[in-house]
Design a protein around this motif. Structure first.
Motif, short mmCIF file in Angstrom:
data_model
loop_
_atom_site.label_atom_id
_atom_site.label_comp_id
_atom_site.label_asym_id
_atom_site.label_seq_id
_atom_site.Cartn_x
_atom_site.Cartn_y
_atom_site.Cartn_z
N GLY A 111 12.00 66.41 -64.18
CA GLY A 111 12.91 65.37 -63.68
C GLY A 111 13.41 65.68 -62.27
O GLY A 111 13.63 64.77 -61.47
N ALA A 112 13.57 66.98 -61.97
CA ALA A 112 13.97 67.37 -60.62
C ALA A 112 12.87 67.07 -59.62
O ALA A 112 13.13 66.64 -58.49
N ARG A 113 11.63 67.30 -60.03
CA ARG A 113 10.50 67.01 -59.14
C ARG A 113 10.44 65.51 -58.82
O ARG A 113 10.22 65.12 -57.67
N VAL A 114 10.63 64.68 -59.85
CA VAL A 114 10.62 63.24 -59.64
C VAL A 114 11.70 62.84 -58.63
O VAL A 114 11.46 62.07 -57.69
N ALA A 115 12.89 63.38 -58.81
CA ALA A 115 14.01 63.02 -57.93
C ALA A 115 13.73 63.45 -56.49
O ALA A 115 14.07 62.71 -55.55
N CYS A 116 13.12 64.61 -56.31
CA CYS A 116 12.81 65.08 -54.96
C CYS A 116 11.77 64.18 -54.29
O CYS A 116 11.90 63.82 -53.12
N ARG A 117 10.75 63.81 -55.04
CA ARG A 117 9.67 63.00 -54.46
C ARG A 117 10.14 61.60 -54.08
O ARG A 117 9.57 60.97 -53.18
N THR A 118 11.15 61.08 -54.77
CA THR A 118 11.54 59.67 -54.59
C THR A 118 12.92 59.50 -53.95
O THR A 118 13.38 58.37 -53.81
N ALA A 119 13.55 60.58 -53.55
CA ALA A 119 14.95 60.50 -53.09
C ALA A 119 15.15 59.51 -51.96
O ALA A 119 16.08 58.69 -51.99
N THR A 120 14.30 59.57 -50.96
CA THR A 120 14.49 58.65 -49.83
C THR A 120 14.18 57.21 -50.24
O THR A 120 14.84 56.28 -49.79
N GLY A 121 13.20 57.03 -51.11
CA GLY A 121 12.82 55.69 -51.53
C GLY A 121 13.89 54.97 -52.32
O GLY A 121 13.98 53.74 -52.26
N VAL A 122 14.71 55.71 -53.06
CA VAL A 122 15.76 55.08 -53.86
C VAL A 122 17.10 55.05 -53.13
O VAL A 122 18.08 54.56 -53.67
N GLY A 123 17.13 55.57 -51.91
CA GLY A 123 18.37 55.54 -51.14
C GLY A 123 19.41 56.55 -51.57
O GLY A 123 20.61 56.32 -51.42
N ALA A 124 18.96 57.69 -52.09
CA ALA A 124 19.90 58.71 -52.56
C ALA A 124 20.63 59.37 -51.39
O ALA A 124 20.10 59.47 -50.28
N ASP A 125 21.83 59.85 -51.68
CA ASP A 125 22.61 60.58 -50.69
C ASP A 125 22.46 62.09 -50.83
O ASP A 125 22.77 62.84 -49.89
N ALA A 126 21.99 62.56 -51.98
CA ALA A 126 21.82 63.99 -52.23
C ALA A 126 21.01 64.16 -53.50
O ALA A 126 20.84 63.21 -54.28
N VAL A 127 20.51 65.41 -53.72
CA VAL A 127 19.68 65.69 -54.90
C VAL A 127 20.18 66.97 -55.57
O VAL A 127 20.41 67.98 -54.91
N LEU A 128 20.31 66.90 -56.91
CA LEU A 128 20.67 68.05 -57.72
C LEU A 128 19.49 68.39 -58.61
O LEU A 128 19.11 67.60 -59.48
N ALA A 129 18.89 69.57 -58.39
CA ALA A 129 17.71 69.99 -59.15
C ALA A 129 18.10 71.12 -60.10
O ALA A 129 18.56 72.17 -59.67
N LEU A 130 17.90 70.89 -61.38
CA LEU A 130 18.17 71.91 -62.39
C LEU A 130 16.85 72.52 -62.84
O LEU A 130 15.91 71.80 -63.21
N SER A 131 16.76 73.86 -62.79
CA SER A 131 15.53 74.55 -63.19
C SER A 131 14.31 73.98 -62.47
O SER A 131 13.33 73.55 -63.10
N PHE A 132 14.35 73.97 -61.16
CA PHE A 132 13.22 73.44 -60.40
C PHE A 132 11.99 74.30 -60.67
O PHE A 132 12.01 75.52 -60.47
N PRO A 133 10.88 73.71 -61.14
CA PRO A 133 9.68 74.49 -61.47
C PRO A 133 8.87 74.81 -60.22
O PRO A 133 7.86 74.17 -59.93
N LEU A 134 9.31 75.83 -59.52
CA LEU A 134 8.71 76.16 -58.22
C LEU A 134 7.24 76.51 -58.34
O LEU A 134 6.40 76.00 -57.59
N VAL A 135 6.91 77.40 -59.27
CA VAL A 135 5.53 77.84 -59.46
C VAL A 135 5.23 77.91 -60.96
O VAL A 135 6.01 78.48 -61.72
N PRO A 136 4.11 77.34 -61.43
CA PRO A 136 3.77 77.44 -62.85
C PRO A 136 3.63 78.90 -63.28
O PRO A 136 3.05 79.70 -62.54
N PRO A 137 4.15 79.28 -64.45
CA PRO A 137 4.04 80.67 -64.90
C PRO A 137 2.60 81.16 -64.98
O PRO A 137 2.33 82.35 -64.82
N SER A 138 1.67 80.26 -65.27
CA SER A 138 0.27 80.63 -65.39
C SER A 138 -0.43 80.74 -64.04
O SER A 138 -1.62 81.05 -63.97
N GLY A 139 0.31 80.48 -62.97
CA GLY A 139 -0.27 80.53 -61.64
C GLY A 139 -0.53 79.15 -61.08
O GLY A 139 -0.56 78.16 -61.81
#
Length: 212
Positions: A111-139
């Motif tokens: 859900g954090a990834r979705v919000a980051c990708r679409t933030a400007t398109g939905v006119g958001a003022d800021a983004v709160l990302a919980l547990s952002f999946p930076l890198v998959p554990p499997s590589g």
């Protein structure tokens, strides 16, 4: 506090929104709209803990993606998540349902990834990302470019990350995003389920910086 639940049609099927508003007469601080991860729902411990923000003047919305409403166990591809999220935000920001501003969007994990990708398109003022999946554990490649979309647009970004998150520790996120992002280290792993109160404290602290 008042709670209302409604469904919103999207190209991927109906999404369900849980809207909680401060009591009538309360001082309004803005709106926080979050979605769940790829394998869970809006009853995740951290998302539930954030309901306490309503008592502090925030309108809080938890969004169930259409795949979850339909009873599936695993999320559909990222492009379909984005395609559902955008019309949900559009519906929440107009008419009698219109949310108070500023508008903070986000979510946990996918859900954090979705919000980051679409933030400007939905006119958001800021983004709160919980547990952002930076890198998959499997590589695999880092997803820092998705979070950087928010920073490159000049929007505030906060990442609340578990100290033992296998998808990237708070230090990993800091190294990837630099000082432009506000990174909060909290107890726990990717689920953040054992100490959701830590997430509430971090989110409240960061949200306060937006409305000072």
């Amino acid at each position: 506090m008042t709670l209302s639940v409604r469904e919103i049609d999207t190209p991927q099927g109906p999404a369900r929104v849980h809207v909680e508003r401060p009591a009538r007469g309360a001082s309004l601080r803005g709106s926080l709209v979050l979605s769940h991860g790829a394998g869970g729902g809006v009853q995740a411990g951290d998302l539930v803990a954030l309901r306490a923000l309503v008592d502090d003047g925030w309108t809080y919305v938890r969004v169930e993606q259409p795949w979850r409403v339909a009873g599936r166990r695993v999320a559909t591809p990222p492009r379909t998540l984005d395609a559902a999220w955008v019309p949900v935000l559009a519906a929440l920001c107009r008419g009698r349902w219109a949310l108070p501003w500023p508008l903070v969007v986000g979510g946990r994990s996918a859900g954090a990834r979705v919000a980051c990708r679409t933030a400007t398109g939905v006119g958001a003022d800021a983004v709160l990302a919980l547990s952002f999946p930076l890198v998959p554990p499997s590589g695999g490649p880092s997803r820092d470019h998705e979070a950087r979309l928010v920073l490159d647009a000049g929007l505030p970004l906060a990442v609340v990350q578990g100290l033992r998150d296998p998808f990237g520790t708070p230090d990993d996120v800091r190294r990837a995003l630099g000082e432009a992002a506000a990174v909060y280290a909290v107890r726990g792993d990717h689920s953040l389920g054992r100490h959701p109160e830590d997430v509430l404290v971090a989110a409240d602290q960061w949200l306060s910086t937006l409305t000072q």
